[in-house]
Design a protein around this motif. Structure first.
Motif, short mmCIF file in Angstrom:
data_model
loop_
_atom_site.label_atom_id
_atom_site.label_comp_id
_atom_site.label_asym_id
_atom_site.label_seq_id
_atom_site.Cartn_x
_atom_site.Cartn_y
_atom_site.Cartn_z
N GLY A 417 24.19 -82.42 1.41
CA GLY A 417 25.08 -82.41 0.25
C GLY A 417 24.85 -81.24 -0.68
O GLY A 417 25.78 -80.48 -0.99
N LEU A 418 23.62 -81.04 -1.13
CA LEU A 418 23.34 -79.95 -2.06
C LEU A 418 23.43 -78.58 -1.40
O LEU A 418 23.76 -77.60 -2.06
CB LEU A 418 21.97 -80.15 -2.69
N ALA A 419 23.12 -78.50 -0.10
CA ALA A 419 23.30 -77.23 0.61
C ALA A 419 24.77 -76.84 0.64
O ALA A 419 25.13 -75.67 0.44
CB ALA A 419 22.74 -77.34 2.03
N LEU A 420 25.63 -77.83 0.86
CA LEU A 420 27.07 -77.57 0.82
C LEU A 420 27.51 -77.19 -0.59
O LEU A 420 28.30 -76.26 -0.77
CB LEU A 420 27.82 -78.80 1.32
N CYS A 421 27.00 -77.91 -1.60
CA CYS A 421 27.36 -77.58 -2.98
C CYS A 421 26.97 -76.15 -3.34
O CYS A 421 27.73 -75.43 -4.01
CB CYS A 421 26.67 -78.56 -3.93
N ASN A 422 25.79 -75.74 -2.89
CA ASN A 422 25.33 -74.38 -3.18
C ASN A 422 26.26 -73.35 -2.54
O ASN A 422 26.58 -72.32 -3.16
CB ASN A 422 23.90 -74.22 -2.66
N ASN A 423 26.71 -73.60 -1.30
CA ASN A 423 27.64 -72.67 -0.64
C ASN A 423 28.98 -72.63 -1.39
O ASN A 423 29.58 -71.56 -1.54
CB ASN A 423 27.87 -73.09 0.80
N ILE A 424 29.44 -73.79 -1.85
CA ILE A 424 30.72 -73.83 -2.57
C ILE A 424 30.63 -73.01 -3.86
O ILE A 424 31.53 -72.23 -4.20
CB ILE A 424 31.11 -75.29 -2.86
N VAL A 425 29.54 -73.18 -4.61
CA VAL A 425 29.38 -72.43 -5.85
C VAL A 425 29.30 -70.94 -5.57
O VAL A 425 29.89 -70.11 -6.31
CB VAL A 425 28.12 -72.93 -6.60
N LYS A 426 28.59 -70.53 -4.52
CA LYS A 426 28.49 -69.11 -4.19
C LYS A 426 29.84 -68.52 -3.81
O LYS A 426 30.12 -67.35 -4.09
CB LYS A 426 27.49 -68.92 -3.05
N LEU A 427 30.68 -69.32 -3.14
CA LEU A 427 32.02 -68.84 -2.81
C LEU A 427 32.86 -68.57 -4.06
O LEU A 427 33.83 -67.80 -4.00
CB LEU A 427 32.73 -69.86 -1.92
N HIS A 428 32.48 -69.17 -5.16
CA HIS A 428 33.17 -68.94 -6.43
C HIS A 428 32.40 -67.95 -7.30
O HIS A 428 32.67 -67.85 -8.51
CB HIS A 428 33.35 -70.26 -7.19
N GLY A 429 31.41 -67.26 -6.73
CA GLY A 429 30.67 -66.25 -7.48
C GLY A 429 29.71 -66.83 -8.49
O GLY A 429 29.31 -66.11 -9.43
N GLY A 430 29.34 -68.10 -8.36
CA GLY A 430 28.49 -68.71 -9.36
C GLY A 430 27.13 -69.08 -8.82
O GLY A 430 26.66 -68.52 -7.83
N GLU A 431 26.48 -70.02 -9.51
CA GLU A 431 25.16 -70.45 -9.11
C GLU A 431 24.97 -71.92 -9.45
O GLU A 431 25.67 -72.48 -10.32
CB GLU A 431 24.08 -69.61 -9.80
N LEU A 432 24.01 -72.52 -8.76
CA LEU A 432 23.69 -73.93 -8.95
C LEU A 432 22.28 -74.04 -9.49
O LEU A 432 21.34 -73.49 -8.89
CB LEU A 432 23.82 -74.67 -7.60
N ARG A 433 22.11 -74.75 -10.61
CA ARG A 433 20.81 -74.85 -11.26
C ARG A 433 20.42 -76.33 -11.40
O ARG A 433 21.29 -77.20 -11.56
CB ARG A 433 20.83 -74.18 -12.64
N PHE A 434 19.10 -76.55 -11.39
CA PHE A 434 18.58 -77.91 -11.50
C PHE A 434 17.51 -77.95 -12.58
O PHE A 434 16.71 -77.03 -12.73
CB PHE A 434 17.96 -78.38 -10.17
N GLN A 435 17.52 -79.07 -13.33
CA GLN A 435 16.48 -79.33 -14.31
C GLN A 435 16.16 -80.82 -14.26
O GLN A 435 17.05 -81.66 -14.39
CB GLN A 435 16.93 -78.93 -15.71
N SER A 436 14.88 -81.13 -14.04
CA SER A 436 14.55 -82.54 -13.86
C SER A 436 13.09 -82.78 -14.23
O SER A 436 12.25 -81.88 -14.14
CB SER A 436 14.79 -82.95 -12.41
N GLN A 437 12.85 -84.03 -14.65
CA GLN A 437 11.50 -84.51 -14.91
C GLN A 437 11.37 -85.88 -14.27
O GLN A 437 12.25 -86.75 -14.46
CB GLN A 437 11.22 -84.61 -16.42
N PRO A 438 10.32 -86.10 -13.51
CA PRO A 438 10.15 -87.40 -12.86
C PRO A 438 10.16 -88.54 -13.86
O PRO A 438 9.48 -88.50 -14.89
CB PRO A 438 8.80 -87.27 -12.15
N GLY A 439 10.98 -89.55 -13.58
CA GLY A 439 11.08 -90.73 -14.43
C GLY A 439 12.05 -90.60 -15.57
O GLY A 439 12.31 -91.59 -16.28
#
Length: 453
Positions: A417-439
């Motif tokens: 899923g996220l690999a596909l999302c990353n390809n879709i964003v790149k096709l639009h010239g953008g980027e995919l970012r993540f921010q997370s903390q456990p819990g």
């Protein structure tokens, strides 16, 4: 038998045959020349002795008729060593021996010596005197024997030296073939990057170049085949992954139509949703086919209102999610930018579905935000689920990577899923970012930079 051994044996046998024939011819020719020379010397010596006997007898009265005088003259020549090369001499008249000097040697028994038997007839006063000589030619045969012994030693030595040198030369000549064999074995074992690297300018060098060119072509073909298989695998995985959400909605509305009495408007809305989702699924499958199988690296962007697309999609999911205790909220800005709408909805569905999977079984909250930017739009999906370890954030967009493999399998995840999302964003010239903390949850931001209108 190795090829180098065959070459060495062939060269050694060839030299042995040629040197053997040449040596035999040389020894035979040398022996025959010496024998002919000895015959000529013997004939000359016989003529000389007969002439000397004739001269001595002519100076004496009744020299030939006086047997004693004849014997005395011949003995004088014999004792003076003028006939030292002869083993014996016999003078006979009408096959009757008048006298004999030296050894008695029979023609059929040379007593271990090699002899030459010569005769010459001299006529005097109507009487035929026969001079018989036995000439010793043992030295000629002894010379031949010594030559043969020396030749045999030299012959065997040369064969031995030739064998060693032939094998050494064959080893140097066939060393490139060993490299070719090793390269062939490596390629056969799966190491397609191995090359022979033979740089000689002979036929083996050209063969090596052709072999390396063939290996390059094979490696390229195999790489293309692997890429094609990976593309097809990614397509099947992505298509299967994306098929679940719209199919769930389609089945739900179809079941609603089948099992409930709905008003005409509700039936129309349900049928319209089923039709629109089916058409989107059809378009999405063709788009994924272009991206992952045919290797297309760009998509056609069209003017879209991303806020409206997000609102419509979230509105259809709210009833389903609420049944599982999940609160789904949405906040969007109006505006138009360039997007591929089916891929944009696919990305939105993936991010929301991933957020759902991160929530506990008791439920949680998902918040979707769509903001317009100067270059396009920004989509953010936030959840208050279990979060993602910091060490896993950089691997999230890798194909088939899953943070928690047991949980992903239980929830039906494939890691695409996220690999596909990353390809879709790149096709639009953008980027995919993540921010997370456990819990504490996860924030995912998809930046689209396809352009504004």
């Amino acid at each position: 038998m190795r090829f180098r051994t065959k070459i060495a044996l062939s060269m050694t046998c060839l030299l042995a045959v040629l040197f053997g024939i040449g040596g035999s011819i040389w020894i035979s020719a040398s022996f025959q020349a010496s024998l002919d020379r000895q015959k000529a010397d013997a004939t000359t010596s016989v003529n000389l002795v007969v002439d000397m006997v004739q001269t001595l007898c002519e100076y004496q009265s009744n020299g030939w008729n006086d047997i004693d005088a004849l014997r005395q003259n011949v003995n004088q020549l014999w004792n003076q060593g003028l006939m030292s090369s002869f083993l014996s001499m016999t003078i006979s008249v009408s096959n009757v021996d008048l006298f004999h000097l030296g050894e008695t040697v029979e023609p059929d028994s040379s007593q271990g010596k090699e002899c030459l038997f010569l005769e010459q007839t001299y006529t005097m006063s109507d009487v035929d005197y026969t001079f018989s000589f036995v000439y010793d030619i043992s030295s000629v045969y002894e010379t031949r024997r010594i030559q043969f012994q020396v030749y045999l030693v030299v012959y065997l030595g040369l064969i031995l030296v030739c064998g060693v040198l032939s094998y050494t030369i064959a080893w140097f000549l066939t060393r490139p073939l060993k490299k070719l064999t090793k390269a062939s074995r490596e390629i056969a074992s799966g190491n397609l990057s191995c090359r022979s690297q033979v740089t000689s300018r002979d036929e083996i060098g050209r063969l090596s170049q052709e072999f390396d060119a063939m290996a390059d072509q094979v490696e390229q073909s195999v790489d293309q085949l692997k890429q094609s298989m990976e593309q097809q695998q990614r397509f099947m995985g992505s298509f299967t992954h994306e098929l679940k959400t719209p199919m769930t909605s389609i089945i739900g509305y179809a079941d609603l139509l089948r099992s409930h009495d709905l008003t005409q408007q509700e039936q129309t809305e349900a049928a319209e949703y089923i039709f629109s989702e089916a058409k989107r699924l059809e378009r999405m499958s063709l788009t994924l086919l272009d991206l992952f199988v045919t290797g297309q690296e760009s998509v056609t962007l069209k003017p879209c209102e991303p806020g409206a697309l997000v609102e419509e999609y979230v509105r259809n999911l709210i009833p389903v999610y609420s049944q599982h205790g999940i609160r789904l909220d949405c906040q969007t800005q109006s505006g138009t930018c360039l997007l591929e709408p089916d891929l944009f909805i696919t990305l939105t569905a993936n991010l929301i579905d991933n957020a759902r999977k991160a929530l506990p079984a008791s439920g949680g909250q998902i918040f979707v935000t769509l903001d317009m930017t100067s270059k396009g739009c920004r989509l953010m999906v936030q959840d208050n689920g279990r979060g993602i370890p910091t060490s896993s954030l950089k691997h999230l967009t890798e194909a088939f990577y899953r943070v928690d493999k047991s949980r992903s399998r239980a929830k039906g995840g494939s890691g695409l899923g996220l690999a596909l999302c990353n390809n879709i964003v790149k096709l639009h010239g953008g980027e995919l970012r993540f921010q997370s903390q456990p819990g504490q949850g996860t924030d995912v931001v998809a930046e689209f930079r396809g352009g504004r209108l």
